[in-house]
Design an enzyme around this catalytic site. Structure first.
Site, PDB file in Angstrom:
ATOM      1  CG  ASP A 105      -1.670   1.231   1.446  1.00  0.00           C
ATOM      2  OD1 ASP A 105      -2.327   1.667   0.486  1.00  0.00           O
ATOM      3  OD2 ASP A 105      -1.636   1.806   2.551  1.00  0.00           O
ATOM      4  CG  ASP A 133      -2.028   7.371   0.522  1.00  0.00           C
ATOM      5  OD1 ASP A 133      -1.164   8.182   0.172  1.00  0.00           O
ATOM      6  OD2 ASP A 133      -3.045   7.119  -0.146  1.00  0.00           O
ATOM      7  N   GLY A 144      -7.681   3.591   3.088  1.00  0.00           N
ATOM      8  CA  GLY A 144      -7.846   2.566   2.061  1.00  0.00           C
ATOM      9  C   GLY A 144      -9.163   2.673   1.294  1.00  0.00           C
TER      10      GLY A 144
HETATM   11  C1  G6P Z   1      -5.822   5.649  -0.128  1.00  0.00           C
HETATM   12  C2  G6P Z   1      -6.004   6.376   1.195  1.00  0.00           C
HETATM   13  C3  G6P Z   1      -7.399   6.919   1.340  1.00  0.00           C
HETATM   14  C4  G6P Z   1      -7.783   7.741   0.107  1.00  0.00           C
HETATM   15  C5  G6P Z   1      -7.680   6.885  -1.136  1.00  0.00           C
HETATM   16  C6  G6P Z   1      -8.004   7.667  -2.410  1.00  0.00           C
HETATM   17  O1  G6P Z   1      -6.452   4.431  -0.055  1.00  0.00           O
HETATM   18  O2  G6P Z   1      -5.728   5.488   2.277  1.00  0.00           O
HETATM   19  O3  G6P Z   1      -7.434   7.721   2.500  1.00  0.00           O
HETATM   20  O4  G6P Z   1      -9.103   8.244   0.220  1.00  0.00           O
HETATM   21  O5  G6P Z   1      -6.346   6.393  -1.236  1.00  0.00           O
HETATM   22  O6  G6P Z   1      -7.005   8.629  -2.599  1.00  0.00           O
HETATM   23  P1  G6P Z   1      -7.037   9.789  -3.691  1.00  0.00           P
HETATM   24  O7  G6P Z   1      -5.616  10.299  -3.653  1.00  0.00           O
HETATM   25  O8  G6P Z   1      -7.397   9.171  -4.997  1.00  0.00           O
HETATM   26  O9  G6P Z   1      -8.035  10.781  -3.234  1.00  0.00           O
HETATM   27 MG    MG Z   2      -2.731   3.172   3.591  1.00  0.00          MG
END
Ligand code: G6P
Ligand code: MG
Length: 225
Positions: free
Chosen positions: A8, A10, A45
């Site tokens: 993953d 973030d 996520g």
């Molecule tokens: C990851 C993060 C989420 C986020 C998602 C979409 O899964 O953990 O917190 O909402 O990505 O991210 P984006 O950058 O497309 O808004």
């Molecule tokens: Mg994450």
């Protein structure tokens, strides 16, 4: 036998989970409510629009689809303002050393392929900012999937692109939804964070600083018998 690691992004490789939290809170505050750190764990996520729906439901706010798209764009702009300041120094502690150990394992006859498995549409930009774009054998991001975690799609696509079986993969995750996705995909789930939060993980470490590739592979071997 383990043949691939699926990361993953973030909160695992970089600390952008904090930026998502800040930007979503700013948006909630602008609508007159707030949310806690515990609630934020349920957003990790989860895709941008699904996160927005969950936050609006928490605040008891109903909006038109058009207004929701505006808010999601605004949140993303606040988020990108933070991402654009990132440099390679923002890679989380222990990550570079761990990646170097993967390379070493390959040189010592144990090749491990690596993929990114993130539902973020900003993943390529972030990898670019911190200088990690070149290290992956496959990159699955928000533009390549239709289902957000906890659906296993992102990791199953990663395994397929790497040409390995799900049971040959270890998933590295900081999110409850991500651990669930890994387990639903029949993969070993390594949690990065707290065992009290990541209760479904097969193994949890506070950060990659606290783990070596050798220790991890031994732990998986023990778990898989
Ligand atoms: C990851 C993060 C989420 C986020 C998602 C979409 O899964 O953990 O917190 O909402 O990505 O991210 P984006 O950058 O497309 O808004
Ligand atoms: Mg994450």
């Amino acid at each position: 036998m383990i043949k691939a690691f699926l990361f993953d992004l973030d909160g695992v490789l970089v600390d952008t989970a904090v930026f998502h939290y800040q930007a979503w809170r700013r948006m909630a505050n602008s609508l007159g409510f707030d949310f806690t750190h515990e609630f934020n764990e349920t957003l990790k996520g989860v895709s941008r629009m699904d996160s927005l729906d969950r936050i609006l439901a928490l605040g008891g706010v109903t909006l038109t689809d058009e207004r929701k798209l505006e808010l999601a764009a605004q949140k993303n702009q606040w988020y990108l303002d933070l991402v654009n300041e990132m440099t390679p120094a923002d890679i989380l502690p222990g990550v570079n050393a761990f990646l170097a150990q993967i390379k070493q394992a390959g040189e010592q006859g144990q090749p491990i392929k690596i993929a990114l498995g993130s539902v973020s549409k900003n993943a390529p930009l972030i990898l670019d900012r911190v200088g990690l774009s070149h290290i992956f054998d496959a990159i699955i991001d928000g533009s390549k999937i239709t289902h957000s975690k906890p659906d296993p799609e992102v990791f199953l696509k990663g395994a397929a692109e790497l040409n390995v079986l799900p049971e040959e993969c270890i998933v590295f995750e900081d999110a409850v939804a991500g651990i669930e996705a890994a387990k639903r995909g029949n993969m070993f789930a390594l949690g990065i964070g707290s065992p009290d939060v990541l209760t479904q993980a097969d193994l949890v470490v506070p950060s990659l600083e606290h783990l070596t590739v050798t220790e991890l592979l031994s732990a998986v071997e023990r778990a898989q018998g």
